[in-house]
Design an enzyme around this catalytic site. Structure first.
Site, PDB file in Angstrom:
ATOM      1  N   ASP A   1      -3.784 -43.109  13.437  1.00 42.25           N
ATOM      2  CA  ASP A   1      -4.548 -43.636  14.580  1.00 42.25           C
ATOM      3  C   ASP A   1      -5.204 -44.964  14.227  1.00 42.25           C
ATOM      4  O   ASP A   1      -5.719 -45.651  15.111  1.00 42.25           O
ATOM      5  CB  ASP A   1      -5.596 -42.624  15.057  1.00 42.25           C
ATOM      6  CG  ASP A   1      -6.492 -42.143  13.929  1.00 42.25           C
ATOM      7  OD1 ASP A   1      -5.960 -41.620  12.934  1.00 42.25           O
ATOM      8  OD2 ASP A   1      -7.715 -42.300  14.031  1.00 42.25           O
ATOM      9  N   ASN A   2      -5.191 -45.321  12.948  1.00 40.42           N
ATOM     10  CA  ASN A   2      -5.757 -46.611  12.539  1.00 40.42           C
ATOM     11  C   ASN A   2      -4.653 -47.616  12.235  1.00 40.42           C
ATOM     12  O   ASN A   2      -4.890 -48.609  11.550  1.00 40.42           O
ATOM     13  CB  ASN A   2      -6.647 -46.430  11.309  1.00 40.42           C
ATOM     14  CG  ASN A   2      -7.919 -45.652  11.641  1.00 40.42           C
ATOM     15  OD1 ASN A   2      -8.323 -45.590  12.805  1.00 40.42           O
ATOM     16  ND2 ASN A   2      -8.542 -45.079  10.644  1.00 40.42           N
TER      17      ASN A   2
ATOM     18  N   ARG B   1     -14.342 -56.139  19.360  1.00 39.66           N
ATOM     19  CA  ARG B   1     -13.100 -56.414  18.644  1.00 39.66           C
ATOM     20  C   ARG B   1     -12.128 -57.083  19.609  1.00 39.66           C
ATOM     21  O   ARG B   1     -11.981 -56.650  20.756  1.00 39.66           O
ATOM     22  CB  ARG B   1     -12.528 -55.098  18.140  1.00 39.66           C
ATOM     23  CG  ARG B   1     -11.203 -55.240  17.421  1.00 39.66           C
ATOM     24  CD  ARG B   1     -10.931 -54.052  16.548  1.00 39.66           C
ATOM     25  NE  ARG B   1     -10.794 -52.834  17.301  1.00 39.66           N
ATOM     26  CZ  ARG B   1     -10.946 -51.611  16.793  1.00 39.66           C
ATOM     27  NH1 ARG B   1     -11.270 -51.467  15.522  1.00 39.66           N
ATOM     28  NH2 ARG B   1     -10.800 -50.540  17.531  1.00 39.66           N
TER      29      ARG B   1
ATOM     30  N   ASP C   1     -21.775 -39.142  18.336  1.00 37.27           N
ATOM     31  CA  ASP C   1     -22.813 -39.685  19.222  1.00 37.27           C
ATOM     32  C   ASP C   1     -22.347 -40.926  19.985  1.00 37.27           C
ATOM     33  O   ASP C   1     -23.107 -41.504  20.763  1.00 37.27           O
ATOM     34  CB  ASP C   1     -24.079 -40.008  18.414  1.00 37.27           C
ATOM     35  CG  ASP C   1     -23.806 -40.995  17.284  1.00 37.27           C
ATOM     36  OD1 ASP C   1     -22.682 -41.543  17.207  1.00 37.27           O
ATOM     37  OD2 ASP C   1     -24.708 -41.215  16.453  1.00 37.27           O
ATOM     38  N   GLY C   2     -21.121 -41.366  19.711  1.00 40.29           N
ATOM     39  CA  GLY C   2     -20.594 -42.520  20.439  1.00 40.29           C
ATOM     40  C   GLY C   2     -21.141 -43.851  19.964  1.00 40.29           C
ATOM     41  O   GLY C   2     -20.897 -44.888  20.587  1.00 40.29           O
TER      42      GLY C   2
ATOM     43  N   ARG D   1     -16.016 -43.618  20.739  1.00 41.32           N
ATOM     44  CA  ARG D   1     -17.221 -44.454  20.851  1.00 41.32           C
ATOM     45  C   ARG D   1     -16.878 -45.905  21.170  1.00 41.32           C
ATOM     46  O   ARG D   1     -17.753 -46.760  21.181  1.00 41.32           O
ATOM     47  CB  ARG D   1     -17.979 -44.411  19.549  1.00 41.32           C
ATOM     48  CG  ARG D   1     -17.109 -44.832  18.369  1.00 41.32           C
ATOM     49  CD  ARG D   1     -17.915 -45.046  17.149  1.00 41.32           C
ATOM     50  NE  ARG D   1     -17.070 -45.115  15.965  1.00 41.32           N
ATOM     51  CZ  ARG D   1     -17.545 -45.368  14.775  1.00 41.32           C
ATOM     52  NH1 ARG D   1     -18.824 -45.568  14.607  1.00 41.32           N
ATOM     53  NH2 ARG D   1     -16.729 -45.422  13.747  1.00 41.32           N
TER      54      ARG D   1
HETATM   55  P1  AMP Z   1     -12.412 -43.642  12.691  1.00 43.90           P
HETATM   56  O1  AMP Z   1     -12.557 -42.885  11.410  1.00 43.90           O
HETATM   57  O2  AMP Z   1     -13.548 -44.627  12.955  1.00 43.90           O
HETATM   58  O3  AMP Z   1     -11.070 -44.271  12.839  1.00 43.90           O
HETATM   59  O4  AMP Z   1     -12.576 -42.568  13.855  1.00 43.90           O
HETATM   60  C1  AMP Z   1     -11.725 -41.460  14.018  1.00 43.90           C
HETATM   61  C2  AMP Z   1     -11.979 -40.834  15.362  1.00 43.90           C
HETATM   62  O5  AMP Z   1     -13.312 -40.377  15.478  1.00 43.90           O
HETATM   63  C3  AMP Z   1     -11.762 -41.772  16.536  1.00 43.90           C
HETATM   64  O6  AMP Z   1     -11.222 -41.010  17.567  1.00 43.90           O
HETATM   65  C4  AMP Z   1     -13.169 -42.254  16.843  1.00 43.90           C
HETATM   66  O7  AMP Z   1     -13.327 -42.695  18.161  1.00 43.90           O
HETATM   67  C5  AMP Z   1     -13.985 -41.010  16.555  1.00 43.90           C
HETATM   68  N1  AMP Z   1     -15.367 -41.319  16.145  1.00 43.90           N
HETATM   69  C6  AMP Z   1     -15.766 -41.826  14.962  1.00 43.90           C
HETATM   70  N2  AMP Z   1     -17.109 -41.951  14.929  1.00 43.90           N
HETATM   71  C7  AMP Z   1     -17.562 -41.511  16.133  1.00 43.90           C
HETATM   72  C8  AMP Z   1     -18.858 -41.384  16.716  1.00 43.90           C
HETATM   73  N3  AMP Z   1     -19.973 -41.740  16.067  1.00 43.90           N
HETATM   74  N4  AMP Z   1     -18.933 -40.891  17.975  1.00 43.90           N
HETATM   75  C9  AMP Z   1     -17.831 -40.519  18.642  1.00 43.90           C
HETATM   76  N5  AMP Z   1     -16.592 -40.601  18.151  1.00 43.90           N
HETATM   77  C10 AMP Z   1     -16.452 -41.096  16.906  1.00 43.90           C
HETATM   78 MG    MG Z   2     -10.036 -45.225  14.051  1.00 43.93          MG
END
Ligand code: AMP
Ligand code: MG
Length: 477
Positions: free
Chosen positions: A243-244, A169, A118-119, A86
């Site tokens: 990944d974070n 960001r 949902d992006g 997203r």
């Molecule tokens: P995060 O927990 O925010 O680090 O996200 C982990 C993964 O899920 C990453 O690849 C994000 O891009 C993806 N992601 C998180 N929330 C969404 C969302 N609402 N729509 C699409 N991808 C998401």
């Molecule tokens: Mg992340």
């Protein structure tokens, strides 16, 4: 002046991304702008342009929006399907000091890596990312930054329907441990090497002629430095998936984080973290675990003995940085290993008392050489227990070179009066969700000067009210 772009990732790594336009809002509302950063980037634009570029339909002139592909270990399990689901890398810019930055728009619509998502991002989480990254920056913690916050008209469904938003960001790099893991697990050897060279050339040019193992050593040291800051300032990240983790050792991707109120070493701030994998006191060992994943990913480039030797540097590097930071927080001109018991017993005292972590350090700056007690003893439930620690502390100060006034000045410059307490963030979020953004602006302004007393803001320095303690924050964002 306009932004200066050099979109090298787009040029050099076609197999590691998908080009993707921003799917913006029809009615973007600009809520926050980081004017200092805009100036540093030579970004001279009207608010209407900012709203359009960082949340609306207007393509950022010079940008090359793309979704990066990466992988990563989430809660200990390898997930090859990750990527910017997203968020979009809008482009790479140079600031007025010739330093490189990535601009990344989070919540810009679904990408090929969105899986079921949902992006989008909601206002609540976008506010939290903006405020936390800036709060950490102004505390002196290595972190990504935030440039703009734009809210939209789109409803976004989470546990309930919420307002969508996007945060821009600004990070010196968006290369994550997970980028290297993706290349390794897919056998993309030339990309792996090129990615490492890209990071070195962009950010660590002093390593240009060094063997690859020095690159990994640098990552180990930068990660240790970041974790030392988190532990010293009471910051719990909450989702330390690989990944974070930024390759540069900047705090990255803000979810259900917490700035500690009461000192709770075992604090689990992520409501979904059932086993406490990412508890506050587990952060050092998890960072090392993540570095092990990165070491594996770099094994085609670096001999295993060299990787192991670098990993062994993590613990001493972390301990060294931590000691330096905590020594400063206690007002010691030069802390040594001999001071570790004094630091640890203070933390034990705070844990036993459930004392406010950051205020407890701030109060100590009133200490006077030669005194037998500290005035802040009255803040403690068991003042005599505090007195016995304070006796050791005063003895230590007596042996220190700094005079009282100098020490107080040094301490007040490293011990914040204001932090981004969860309940303060929640107050700003609730008001913003109801259309009043004044509290958000007030809090952002406050956190730019966390060490200096600000007129009319004494309530913000207080411990949280009962309702504001231990607020649960979920991963949904
Ligand atoms: P995060 O927990 O925010 O680090 O996200 C982990 C993964 O899920 C990453 O690849 C994000 O891009 C993806 N992601 C998180 N929330 C969404 C969302 N609402 N729509 C699409 N991808 C998401
Ligand atoms: Mg992340």
């Amino acid at each position: 002046m306009a932004l200066t772009f050099d979109n090298r990732f787009a040029r050099d790594f076609p197999s590691l991304y998908s080009a993707q336009p921003v799917q913006g809002f029809q009615q973007p509302e600009l809520l926050l702008v980081n004017r200092d950063l805009a100036q540093q980037f030579d970004l001279d634009a009207t608010d209407a342009e900012l709203a359009d570029w960082f949340g609306g339909q207007g393509a950022l002139p010079g940008g090359a929006p793309l979704a990066q592909k990466y992988a990563g270990h989430q809660f200990g399990v390898y997930n090859p399907f990750l990527g910017d689901g997203r968020g979009l890398l809008l482009g790479e810019i140079k600031d007025n000091q010739q330093q490189f930055w990535d601009l990344h728009l989070k919540g810009a619509g679904p990408t090929p890596y969105a899986r079921q998502g949902d992006g989008r991002a909601v206002l609540r989480s976008s506010i939290r990312e903006f405020l936390a990254s800036e709060a950490l920056y102004h505390l002196g913690v290595p972190t990504t930054r935030a440039l703009c916050l734009v809210a939209g008209e789109l409803p976004v469904r989470r546990e309930q329907v919420e307002r969508g938003a996007m945060v821009t960001r600004a990070a010196r790099s968006h290369i994550r441990f997970g980028h290297f893991e993706h290349c390794f697990h897919k056998g993309l050897q030339s990309e792996l090497k090129a990615l490492k060279d890209y990071v070195v050339e962009r950010h660590w040019p002093d390593l240009a002629d060094q063997p690859d193992k020095v690159f990994f050593e640098r990552v180990v040291h930068k990660t240790a430095q970041m974790i030392a800051h988190w532990q010293a300032y009471g910051f719990a990240h909450g989702v330390m998936n690989t990944d974070n983790f930024s390759i540069l050792g900047d705090t990255f991707d803000f979810g259900p984080y917490a700035f500690m109120d009461d000192y709770q070493p075992g604090l689990i701030c992520n409501h979904s973290d059932d086993t406490g994998r990412y508890a506050f006191d587990a952060q050092p060992s998890i960072a090392l675990w993540n570095l092990n994943c990165l070491a594996m990913a770099l094994s085609p480039l670096i001999a295993s003995d060299d990787l192991i030797a670098a990993l062994k540097q993590f613990q001493p590097a972390l301990a060294g940085h931590y000691l330096k930071l905590m020594g400063k927080r206690l007002g010691l001109a030069a802390a040594s290993k001999d001071d570790a018991p004094l630091i640890n017993s203070f933390l034990e005292l705070l844990a036993g008392e459930k004392q406010d972590y950051n205020l407890a350090f701030r109060w100590l700056s009133d200490a006077e050489k030669g005194a037998s007690k500290l005035a802040c003893r009255d803040h403690y439930l068991d003042p005599s227990r505090f007195d016995s620690w304070a006796e050791r502390y005063l003895q230590r100060l007596a042996a220190d070179s700094a005079d009282d006034a100098t020490r107080k000045a040094v301490m007040d410059a490293v011990n914040p009066l204001y932090t981004l307490r969860n309940y303060l963030a929640q107050n700003a979020i609730s008001a913003s969700e109801n259309g009043d953004h004044s509290e958000l602006a007030r809090l952002y302004k406050l956190l730019k000067n966390p060490f200096t007393e600000q007129l009319g803001m004494s309530d913000y320095a207080k411990r949280p009210p009962d309702w504001g303690k231990h607020l649960a924050v979920s991963c949904s964002s």
